[in-house]
Design a protein around this motif. Structure first.
Motif, mmCIF file in Angstrom:
data_model
loop_
_atom_site.group_PDB
_atom_site.id
_atom_site.type_symbol
_atom_site.label_atom_id
_atom_site.label_comp_id
_atom_site.label_asym_id
_atom_site.label_seq_id
_atom_site.Cartn_x
_atom_site.Cartn_y
_atom_site.Cartn_z
ATOM 1 N N GLN A 228 -10.443 17.230 -11.441
ATOM 2 C CA GLN A 228 -11.533 16.253 -11.448
ATOM 3 C C GLN A 228 -12.744 16.716 -10.646
ATOM 4 O O GLN A 228 -13.817 16.143 -10.757
ATOM 5 N N VAL A 229 -12.591 17.768 -9.879
ATOM 6 C CA VAL A 229 -13.729 18.296 -9.120
ATOM 7 C C VAL A 229 -14.721 18.998 -10.044
ATOM 8 O O VAL A 229 -15.930 18.913 -9.852
ATOM 9 N N VAL A 230 -14.204 19.684 -11.050
ATOM 10 C CA VAL A 230 -15.042 20.577 -11.855
ATOM 11 C C VAL A 230 -15.138 20.168 -13.319
ATOM 12 O O VAL A 230 -15.735 20.895 -14.112
ATOM 13 N N ALA A 231 -14.551 19.030 -13.678
ATOM 14 C CA ALA A 231 -14.489 18.666 -15.097
ATOM 15 C C ALA A 231 -15.867 18.670 -15.748
ATOM 16 O O ALA A 231 -16.039 19.166 -16.868
ATOM 17 N N ASN A 232 -16.859 18.173 -15.036
ATOM 18 C CA ASN A 232 -18.199 18.119 -15.613
ATOM 19 C C ASN A 232 -18.762 19.513 -15.853
ATOM 20 O O ASN A 232 -19.318 19.804 -16.920
ATOM 21 N N ASP A 233 -18.609 20.399 -14.888
ATOM 22 C CA ASP A 233 -19.126 21.759 -15.047
ATOM 23 C C ASP A 233 -18.383 22.526 -16.139
ATOM 24 O O ASP A 233 -18.994 23.316 -16.868
ATOM 25 N N THR B 78 -18.413 25.697 -6.251
ATOM 26 C CA THR B 78 -17.048 25.315 -6.623
ATOM 27 C C THR B 78 -16.907 25.303 -8.142
ATOM 28 O O THR B 78 -17.842 24.950 -8.857
ATOM 29 N N THR C 204 -8.333 19.790 -16.888
ATOM 30 C CA THR C 204 -8.820 20.511 -15.724
ATOM 31 C C THR C 204 -8.823 19.584 -14.526
ATOM 32 O O THR C 204 -8.310 18.472 -14.596
ATOM 33 N N GLY D 52 -5.973 22.402 -10.588
ATOM 34 C CA GLY D 52 -6.708 22.167 -9.345
ATOM 35 C C GLY D 52 -6.405 20.853 -8.638
ATOM 36 O O GLY D 52 -6.241 20.817 -7.423
ATOM 37 N N THR D 53 -6.382 19.756 -9.369
ATOM 38 C CA THR D 53 -6.000 18.466 -8.767
ATOM 39 C C THR D 53 -4.809 17.890 -9.525
ATOM 40 O O THR D 53 -4.837 16.760 -10.009
ATOM 41 N N LEU D 54 -3.775 18.694 -9.584
ATOM 42 C CA LEU D 54 -2.574 18.342 -10.340
ATOM 43 C C LEU D 54 -1.913 17.076 -9.787
ATOM 44 O O LEU D 54 -1.885 16.856 -8.577
#
Lengths: 277, 277, 277
Positions: free
Chosen positions: C23-28, C190, C21, C64-66
């Protein structure tokens, strides 16, 4: 100051702010942009950086977890933004800490015209060429360190400079404004400076012609939101403060800012003039 | 144990802990380090890794989202830290899951002397060379699996090993200590193990000469904070638990630890001895 | 619909969902997978992608952050998953925004058979080959835009398509289902779409043979959880909503879903049929 309405402009226009930020804070930067009313984009591939400037309205470059590939992407997006007249904000996280970062910042500032450089006193002192570690740059002069640093960075790079701290200072080299809003808890959460540089992007996106004033508005709005977050009785520490800060950015109104703002303008002979009408 | 004061030392010295961690948990690791009183640094570029050891007081290497570039950075920073006598902590996330990780861990442990290896039972069982998937390594012996794994890893790699679980075990191969503090909700939030290895970095930064005791203190502090977070009546699930955990790490006092700690020392013939004076 | 029990299946089986996924949302994404009852894995190194399919039960690809390296990893894991019959979900974040993303999506869809494509209307409109920016694709027809887009994507790529929005639409090209659960606050945080595609992975992991129904169940569960989060009186904005959403995913029961679900099936002549028994 009549452009307190910048916040409302952001909420009406939802400007797209493209941030190449560090992987520690990317989520918080995106969420704070959404909360203030902007649209975040966080792409990092060099291959799409030029095209991104076709729809971005501000570019934020944050070197917190810089790599060679990320620097390449920053240079591409920065140059393309310059050609299109899109404002570029640089947040030189850890700026002077290593030679690698020193060189990266040097290349970025040589290759890209930035409208705003924003960082904490240590990071900005490096850019100002003063020795912050000594913590004595202004001893005996009566000047505030952060103020002098902001002025020097602005002058040296012919840009607007914002130095965050207990009092934030924003300077274009001629005029300097101090913002006393904020809360010490901001120093206990990682990425609060990165969120501020992102939010500066949102403000510059809706008024790129007066960078000094847009930046002052951004710092004031953020500082007031931090105070609202702190005043939330459910806040018990940095975890809940961070949650509350995001809520406060979302709920922030022009009236909140008007009621709480604590801004001082410094004229040439360094006397303060309150600006809280 | 008289060094319960390590927590206070961290808060006075704010040691800089440099973490190369995974992008899933980088934000939580940085925030938990701030909450406990340390200064996080999260740089990842190989080019600046050697220089980072000029000011870092502990290095934490976490392979959760390892790539070739990240491994290169880890080797550089690890070797430089060894030369300067800075403690290195390895968190072999997903250690045995793929051949790629097995080889990475093998290279790291060959090239870098680590003061502490910390992970969950599955990860550490791989390092111990025992088959954790069978969940029967100690059947019939009366020994706790986690305890045996900690001891074997410590012995095999001549280091201190910490195995997290319902009871955490910390061993230097001679002495083994069990920490019964903590809460099952820690298993429902991603990165709680990564936060613990970061916090071990903070404790080792202020006392690198007795790694076993520093690690026991770190695990105890973290476990007590988790209990305080759970006891917060506003916690309704893993989302609010995570927020509350960050608050608890920030509010944690030596008195909290003293009142709640539940630590057992195991002597050679494996009898327990309580250590909660 | 008798397979409301998919949620319970997830909680019993804890299927491992491997997500590449952003890196902005990996934690969520990881935390939402844990909250729903699945096991997240977030590895990104191309070197271990083939091996990951030895134990993953669903693969989620989010661009998303390809980057070039991430695309390479996606192709390896996608092809290997196809060979092993593991369901692959594609979330084409920002799909049509840049040529780089357009080409990446094109390569992914050519090289990997995906069981489900899920995105917002703009992203999916690009895949459908319709001009979403005009916001008028269905003017005068009485059809819902999202519905038409879902049907076209499903037909074009011979897959199941899910379009998120005020009403979510899931279509296999023949049958289309609308899910009216959810809350507008989801658009203020986000990564809520990325969390949904992750959760779709968890549902497909426990029932990969009826992708349409599994996806409808996933969207319904997620929408109901969002409503529960919104109904939490402590929610004051997007910060606390996000925390509450994670708690709600964790506390969600089949009974909650049964009581609140608002699902409509569309038959060939486009009349609605309620499906809330």
């Amino acid at each position: 100051m009549t452009n307190d309405t910048l916040l409302n402009k952001i909420r009406q226009a939802n400007p797209l702010v493209h941030s190449i930020t560090n992987q520690v804070v990317a989520n918080d930067v995106a969420n704070s942009l959404l909360a203030i009313g902007a649209s975040p984009m966080m792409a990092i591939a060099p291959e799409e950086m030029e095209e991104v400037t076709g729809f971005a309205e501000a570019i934020v470059l944050n070197i917190g977890t810089l790599t060679t590939e990320i620097l390449e992407a920053m240079l591409i997006v920065g140059r393309a933004a310059n050609q299109r007249g899109i404002p570029v904000i640089l947040d030189p996280v850890g700026g002077g800490a290593t030679q690698y970062r020193q060189e990266a910042v040097s290349i970025l500032l040589k290759e890209v015209t930035v409208q705003l450089i924003t960082g904490n006193a240590g990071e900005m002192a490096y850019l100002a060429g003063v020795d912050w570690s000594s913590k004595g740059v202004d001893a005996g002069t009566g000047m505030t360190s952060g103020k002098m640093i902001a002025e020097r960075v602005a002058h040296r790079y012919q840009t607007v400079a914002a130095v965050s701290g207990k009092e934030d200072f924003v300077s274009d080299g001629q005029t300097t404004v101090g913002i006393l809003n904020g809360d010490p808890m901001l120093t206990q959460v990682t990425g609060t400076g990165c969120m501020l540089s992102g939010i500066c992007g949102a403000f510059l996106a809706v008024d790129k012609y007066d960078t000094l004033e847009s930046t002052v508005k951004a710092c004031t709005a953020y500082g007031v939101a931090a105070e609202m977050a702190r005043d939330n009785q459910d806040v018990k520490g940095p975890g809940s403060f961070r949650v509350s800060l995001m809520d406060a950015l979302y709920n922030l109104s022009e009236k909140n800012i008007h009621d709480k703002k604590n801004v001082k303008r410094y004229n040439a002979n360094n006397s303060k003039e309150e600006d809280n009408e």
